[in-house]
Design an enzyme around this catalytic site. Sequence first.
Site, short mmCIF file in Angstrom:
data_model
loop_
_atom_site.label_atom_id
_atom_site.label_comp_id
_atom_site.label_asym_id
_atom_site.label_seq_id
_atom_site.Cartn_x
_atom_site.Cartn_y
_atom_site.Cartn_z
N HIS A 175 39.70 36.67 49.45
CA HIS A 175 38.75 37.10 49.90
C HIS A 175 39.13 38.46 50.54
CE1 HIS A 175 34.78 39.33 51.51
NE2 HIS A 175 34.20 37.63 51.10
N GLU A 303 36.30 37.84 44.02
CA GLU A 303 36.21 36.79 44.41
C GLU A 303 36.46 35.50 43.31
OE1 GLU A 303 33.54 36.80 47.74
OE2 GLU A 303 33.76 39.03 47.72
#
Length: 336
Positions: A175, A303
């Site tokens: 992330h 992501e």
Amino acid sequence: MAIAVSTFGTFGDKRVDQFRLVSDTGVTVDLISYGVAVRDWRVPVAGGERSVVLGFDTFEPYPLHSPHFGSLAGRVANRIKGASFDLNGKTYKLSANAGDLQLHGGDEGLGRQVWDGQVDEANNAVRFTHFSPDGAMGYPGNVNFAATYTLRGNRLRLELTATTDQPTPISLVQHQYFNLGTTDDVLDHTIQVNSSAYTELGADLAPTGAILPSAGTIYDLRQPRTMRDAAGQPVDYDIGVALDTGRSHADPIATVAGPDRALTLKLWSDRPGVQVYNGVWTDIPVPGLNGKSYKKHAGFCLEDQAFADAVHNPHFPNVIHSPERPYSHWCEFEIA
């Protein structure tokens, strides 16, 4: 080059370590054992170096204010509708942390745990491990997770594995929040992603189950574009896109250029999708790295992951893993 290890803070009764990787091209990556977070990532540019991620100078803001800055998210990344799922005839109730959804494994997910780190100087790498017991955040199965970051030149590679003693959903994600430029937002970065479809979202931001063509929508990123519309207004991105099937893993799935073109990011991955997010919800009340202020659109995330809410959509790529089907996932970033 030796990997420097230092104490960065404490969380509960556990020490949080920092590991500094430096490459032969002058790239520096600081990793912390809390959430396996990339705390800082500095890349040489003309006249010096540039920090390209969002993070904090000290540990204290991470548990209080970090929206997963640089961390791993799991056991299951992204959203699970209803914070529950059925598996082998049993309903598992999860800890909800986003309305009635579970997001990124819950408030005590993998990105909010202290992992054990082990230096591998021969490969300029750090291997992190974490044991997640049966029932953690509502998930079944004892799971042993491992995450290895390796820095070579301008490329940072992440390899993720997990083994479990019973069937359970596992879907991890890195992330990182990136800003390749020198301004406070990423709207003038140019982004291109090899995807021609996206997973439609409902009002709760969980997928409806429909996979729609992106042509003619703001989610069509096959050709490079900024994060603004034709009138120059900001475009909000928080969408899961389906990567084109049949692609070669030797080709990057996404390319992003900074507004001054000093740095370009490329991402490779073996995942079927990627969440494109440009800090729609970012509003951090404390200073970030080097005293920077992080507000809306301060960073972008790519992501790479399985599709969100796959546990409720059997036509999505399977996220159920078992002793016979261990979890494995890799991605690699190059910023130069």
